[in-house]
Scaffold this active site. Structure first.
Site, PDB file in Angstrom:
ATOM      1  CG  LEU A  90      -5.719  -9.060 -14.990  1.00  0.00           C
ATOM      2  CD1 LEU A  90      -4.257  -9.362 -14.694  1.00  0.00           C
ATOM      3  CD2 LEU A  90      -5.841  -7.665 -15.607  1.00  0.00           C
ATOM      4  CD  GLN A 126      -4.801  -9.462 -11.189  1.00  0.00           C
ATOM      5  OE1 GLN A 126      -3.707  -9.865 -10.808  1.00  0.00           O
ATOM      6  NE2 GLN A 126      -5.794 -10.292 -11.425  1.00  0.00           N
ATOM      7  CE1 TYR A 184      16.063   2.082   2.756  1.00  0.00           C
ATOM      8  CE2 TYR A 184      13.751   2.747   2.952  1.00  0.00           C
ATOM      9  CZ  TYR A 184      15.020   2.632   3.495  1.00  0.00           C
ATOM     10  OH  TYR A 184      15.256   3.062   4.775  1.00  0.00           O
ATOM     11  CD  GLU A 192     -15.639 -11.725 -11.046  1.00  0.00           C
ATOM     12  OE1 GLU A 192     -14.935 -12.403 -11.813  1.00  0.00           O
ATOM     13  OE2 GLU A 192     -15.672 -11.905  -9.803  1.00  0.00           O
TER      14      GLU A 192
END
Ligand SMILES: Cc1cc2nc3c(=O)[nH]c(=O)nc-3n(C[C@H](O)[C@H](O)[C@H](O)COP(=O)(O)OP(=O)(O)OC[C@H]3O[C@@H](n4cnc5c(N)ncnc54)[C@H](O)[C@@H]3O)c2cc1C
Length: 474
Positions: free
Chosen positions: A15, A111, A203, A35
């Site tokens: 991020l 993410q 829920y 990366e």
């Protein structure tokens, strides 16, 4: 061996690295990002993105689906989803509701869904994103950084950069190589988690999204990524096989007839540490490399890192283009380290974490959530040392060092639309003349008031939307 050249090398493509590439691209600074992984990690971590983050992503054309008005993230202690629900707990005791301080509210997006959006936009804006490539080692001298990079074929090559931004995470090999120590409560515990899909939306109808599972033989935390995926986090470091994971999920749900698809599992170090320096020479630390903040309901971790990236990008642009002295870059550490430290303290002064590091936040007052998010002061710009480190944005009146406020304009737009690309002078009258590189906007009455301007005054706003100075007359 040939050497490639780039103004900025970004190390790490999660991020914060991707945000750095994006904000550099916004300011037309070319960069190379490396990366090692070929895609985002399949086990998402962050899901909560805050108001300020949305303001910043809007600048690069990224709009995330807004959470509904009036939404507040609720957590409850429960036996299980289908079993007894005990009390709800607030992140900030006696919190005041957020005021209308921004055109944006937060967003909930996993993410692993947000990263590809950032990556695609950074690429579209010209950032050179090299997946499958890692930094092996680096050296720096007075003129730049030489990085040794290894691509997915195993080839090692060299890259010469004027500056390097290390967004390489909590364990940051760059920070370690620089020998920068960290301060704070430290590693708190190692946790295990399991990511699964299950139809449990019913829920969520009461507005609770986070569940502390409290059973004699299951102490865990259950939350949803809002897309049918849920994560169960165990407060222990036990290895569980698939049958044990399934059993634990069923216990947390309180039923064993719900179809469950186990997707992946994870192991986390819950860490609370801030580096003692955010830069050394021509290398900057951003995101978890600079500050690892444990997950909270305020979502400080990734959000704080994205704000670092935004703070640094325009400064690199100014210095690389020769508009500013390199000393401008010293303000990155001076501004972002205290901001991260405040968030660390604010984590441990609240009930969720207070017990985990007794004594650490003793004497620290709980700050307002809106103040932490939009009202932190940069003392580098402040004229009055007696000002507090943060206040609710509606309590500031345009003091230098604060974020230039959002004021709704007659045509429905925001003052924030004026800022983010370059220097802007918000002037109360026509006597103020534009200098090269500064855009002048004229302040209507409601803007004058929010910016604390006299009828002849003006405020100069930095490219990151912070008030640099304010004067009463030209
Ligand atoms: C369970 C959990 C929930 C969370 N929820 C939230 C939340 O809701 N909101 C929030 O704001 N934060 C949250 N966080 C925190 C957030 O996930 C982190 O703050 C964020 O991922 C940090 O991003 P980063 O880019 O700084 O580092 P990372 O995401 O750790 O990425 C570092 C990157 O650097 C790369 N790298 C490492 N070494 C090298 C090398 N030698 N060369 C090149 N690249 C390298 C890695 O491969 C990795 O991709 C949560 C964290 C956890 C554990």
């Amino acid at each position: 061996m040939s050497t490639e050249i780039t103004p900025v090398l970004v190390v790490g493509g999660s991020l914060v690295g991707l945000s750095t590439a994006l904000f550099l691209a916004l300011h037309e600074v070319p960069c190379v990002l490396v990366e090692p992984h070929l895609a985002s990690h399949p086990h998402p971590r962050a899901v909560g993105f805050t108001t300020r983050t949305l303001e910043l992503l809007h600048l690069v054309g990224i709009e995330l689906p807004a959470i509904p008005a009036g939404f507040s993230l609720k957590r409850a202690r429960v036996e299980s989803l289908a079993g007894t629900w005990h009390e709800e707990s607030a992140w900030t005791p006696k919190a005041q509701p957020m005021t209308e301080d921004s055109p944006f509210r937060g967003a909930a997006i996993a993410q692993d869904k947000l990263e590809p959006i950032l990556r695609d936009e950074a690429k579209r804006r010209g950032a050179d994103i090299r997946l499958g490539t890692e930094l092996v080692r680096f050296e720096q001298d007075d003129d730049g950084v030489t990085a040794h990079l290894r691509d997915k074929s195993g080839r090692v090559y060299m890259m010469r950069a004027s500056y390097m931004v290390a967004c390489d995470g909590n364990k940051s090999p760059v920070r370690e190589a620089l020998g920068i120590p960290r301060k704070g409560p430290g590693p708190l515990e190692t946790m295990r988690s399991v990511l699964f899909k299950a139809p449990l939306e019913s829920y969520l109808e009461k507005g609770v999204h986070q569940f502390e599972i409290d059973q004699p033989d299951l102490q865990a935390f259950l939350t949803t990524y809002g897309d049918g995926r849920w994560v169960l986090m165990f407060k222990d470091d036990l290895e569980r096989d698939e049958a044990a994971l399934r059993l634990a999920i069923n216990k947390a749900i309180g039923k064993d007839d719900i179809p469950i698809e186990i997707m992946t599992s994870g192991r986390w170090d819950l860490t609370a540490l801030v580096a003692t320096r955010f830069s050394q020479g021509r290398v900057f630390l951003a995101g978890d490399a600079a500050h690892t903040l444990p997950p909270t309901r305020g979502g400080y971790g990734a959000n704080t890192g994205i704000h670092d990236a935004h703070n640094l990008a325009w400064k690199l642009k100014e210095v690389l283009s020769g508009t500013s002295e390199p000393s401008l870059l010293d303000t990155y550490d001076a501004e972002r380290r205290p901001a991260a430290w405040t968030r660390l303290e604010q984590t441990f002064v609240r009930p969720d974490y207070a017990k985990r590091a007794r004594g650490f936040a003793d004497g620290v007052a709980i700050l307002d959530e809106a103040g932490i998010e939009l009202g932190q002061l940069y003392r580098t710009l402040a004229t009055d040392p007696a000002l507090p480190e943060a206040k609710r944005p509606d309590e500031w009146r345009g003091e230098p060092g604060t974020r230039a406020p959002h004021v709704k304009l007659e045509d429905g737009s925001s003052t924030l639309d004026w800022f983010g690309r370059g220097w802007v002078l918000v002037a109360a009258n026509d006597a103020w003349r534009a200098k090269p590189g500064v855009v002048v906007v004229h302040a209507p009455e409601n803007v004058r008031e929010a910016f604390g301007l006299t009828s002849t005054g003006a405020a100069l706003i930095r490219p990151d939307g912070y008030i640099a100075w304010r004067k009463d007359a030209p």
